[in-house]
Design an enzyme around this catalytic site. Sequence first.
Site, PDB file in Angstrom:
ATOM      1  N   TYR A 294       2.812  16.137  47.318  1.00  0.00           N
ATOM      2  CA  TYR A 294       3.129  14.752  46.969  1.00  0.00           C
ATOM      3  C   TYR A 294       4.400  14.309  47.690  1.00  0.00           C
ATOM      4  O   TYR A 294       5.275  15.123  47.981  1.00  0.00           O
ATOM      5  CB  TYR A 294       3.391  14.617  45.468  1.00  0.00           C
ATOM      6  CG  TYR A 294       2.164  14.570  44.602  1.00  0.00           C
ATOM      7  CD1 TYR A 294       1.550  13.359  44.293  1.00  0.00           C
ATOM      8  CD2 TYR A 294       1.629  15.731  44.061  1.00  0.00           C
ATOM      9  CE1 TYR A 294       0.433  13.319  43.466  1.00  0.00           C
ATOM     10  CE2 TYR A 294       0.516  15.700  43.238  1.00  0.00           C
ATOM     11  CZ  TYR A 294      -0.080  14.483  42.945  1.00  0.00           C
ATOM     12  OH  TYR A 294      -1.178  14.425  42.138  1.00  0.00           O
TER      13      TYR A 294
ATOM     14  N   ASP B 147      -2.410   7.924  38.872  1.00  0.00           N
ATOM     15  CA  ASP B 147      -2.183   6.812  37.940  1.00  0.00           C
ATOM     16  C   ASP B 147      -2.247   5.454  38.639  1.00  0.00           C
ATOM     17  O   ASP B 147      -2.189   5.372  39.863  1.00  0.00           O
ATOM     18  CB  ASP B 147      -0.793   6.950  37.314  1.00  0.00           C
ATOM     19  CG  ASP B 147      -0.803   7.889  36.118  1.00  0.00           C
ATOM     20  OD1 ASP B 147      -1.889   8.155  35.567  1.00  0.00           O
ATOM     21  OD2 ASP B 147       0.289   8.353  35.740  1.00  0.00           O
TER      22      ASP B 147
END
Lengths: 248, 248
Positions: free
Chosen positions: B109, B51
């Site tokens: 992540y 994003d």
Amino acid sequence: MNILLIVAYDGTNYYGWQRQSGFVTVQQRLEEALSALYKKEITVRGSSRTDTGVHCMGQGALYKTEQNIPAERLPYAVNAFLPDDIVVNKAYIVDDDFHPQYSVIDKTYEYKIQNADFRNPLLYNYTAFTHYKLDIEKMRRACKYFIGEHDFKAFCASGSDAKTTVRTIYDLSIEKVNDIISIRVRGSGFLYNMVRIIAGTLLYVGLGKIMPQEITDIINSRDRARAGKTLVPNGLTLLEVNYEKIDR
Amino acid sequence: MNILLIVAYDGTNYYGWQRQSGFVTVQQRLEEALSALYKKEITVRGSSRTDTGVHCMGQGALYKTEQNIPAERLPYAVNAFLPDDIVVNKAYIVDDDFHPQYSVIDKTYEYKIQNADFRNPLLYNYTAFTHYKLDIEKMRRACKYFIGEHDFKAFCASGSDAKTTVRTIYDLSIEKVNDIISIRVRGSGFLYNMVRIIAGTLLYVGLGKIMPQEITDIINSRDRARAGKTLVPNGLTLLEVNYEKIDR
């Protein structure tokens, strides 16, 4: 009453600390915030002029006010008027004879170099970069020659208006964590671009272009051309300023 | 021939990875660079849609070409056409049946939170922030309830078009260095906003709003409203993607 603010900022988006017409600077943003808070024009005097792109964890900013906002609440009050990349961490009420520059005992700077095959883009604004393998042990051996009181004219950019180029370096050390080399230096004060030129000279030592034991000769030469190049500003952070009469 | 590039980028100045008309994205910049290098229009397929504001150390980008630039030279060649905040670290020649998403074994992540009285402006683009003291031990105890194969619908933003909300988390751990809390998670794949919602849920655990042992109930509820809030994108970095048939 005299107030000293301790200010941190990311220098990426500013034309340095010092106010200059036509360019957005940290001093300007801070003065705008203080003027909005106090509803009265406030000007500050800084402890260090940091250049465009140079970062700061502990700039000192001194101003006068008659309004009595408690020192422990001041950082929150000022931060409410500041952009996200400028933060006041602490406020002190200081004596009338406190001077933002002459009351300084020492300053600590850090210069960071990423030494890897490829640049880490997340560190772009906060490090210099070289893919040539640096010899950290040689760089460490070079550090000791800088320590002490010396005429650092060879490590001063031309155009400086300093009355004397004699400065004292108390500590100079190098750490390496993963691929980041951090050069940390504490001194009585620093000439224009001095830390970036010391970092550039240590880089040359790491590359083998300058031998550690040559540093004394370079200092004694007082010749800017003998030292290394001035590294990019974004690798530099003013970490801390210590003052007389203030316990931090 | 099929080429897989490993790409790092600072997401601050991009509208995410995925190409979209009218907005500058990382995919667009990479395709422009490759098209300039090969003097022919190149399109890439990514392993992860990141994003706006999310960072990346190891995005995979797959494309086809007939021109034979040696894989070890490709990163340098592509980087010459890329802006400073996007860097290709590695290139692999991969089989024709390699798929940028289906060949993925796992993804890792990292989500970073600064926990301090005042925000460090140098970390603004790379961390979330809270001045409320977080209980790291509680956050650590909560981690184990996420491990394993679960239906993570409660940790998926609405608007996702995923066929199934079942995913497997292999590792979830928390480190604290100075005032930075790093949440690291490795899984088979992640739903839309899943890592940011896990981070927000762990933040609530650290604040005492959610008990560690409640995590299983929250997962089983499949109710987004039971989990914590979605934290800001800038704290998130896609660290690594592992693929079948590629030794890294």
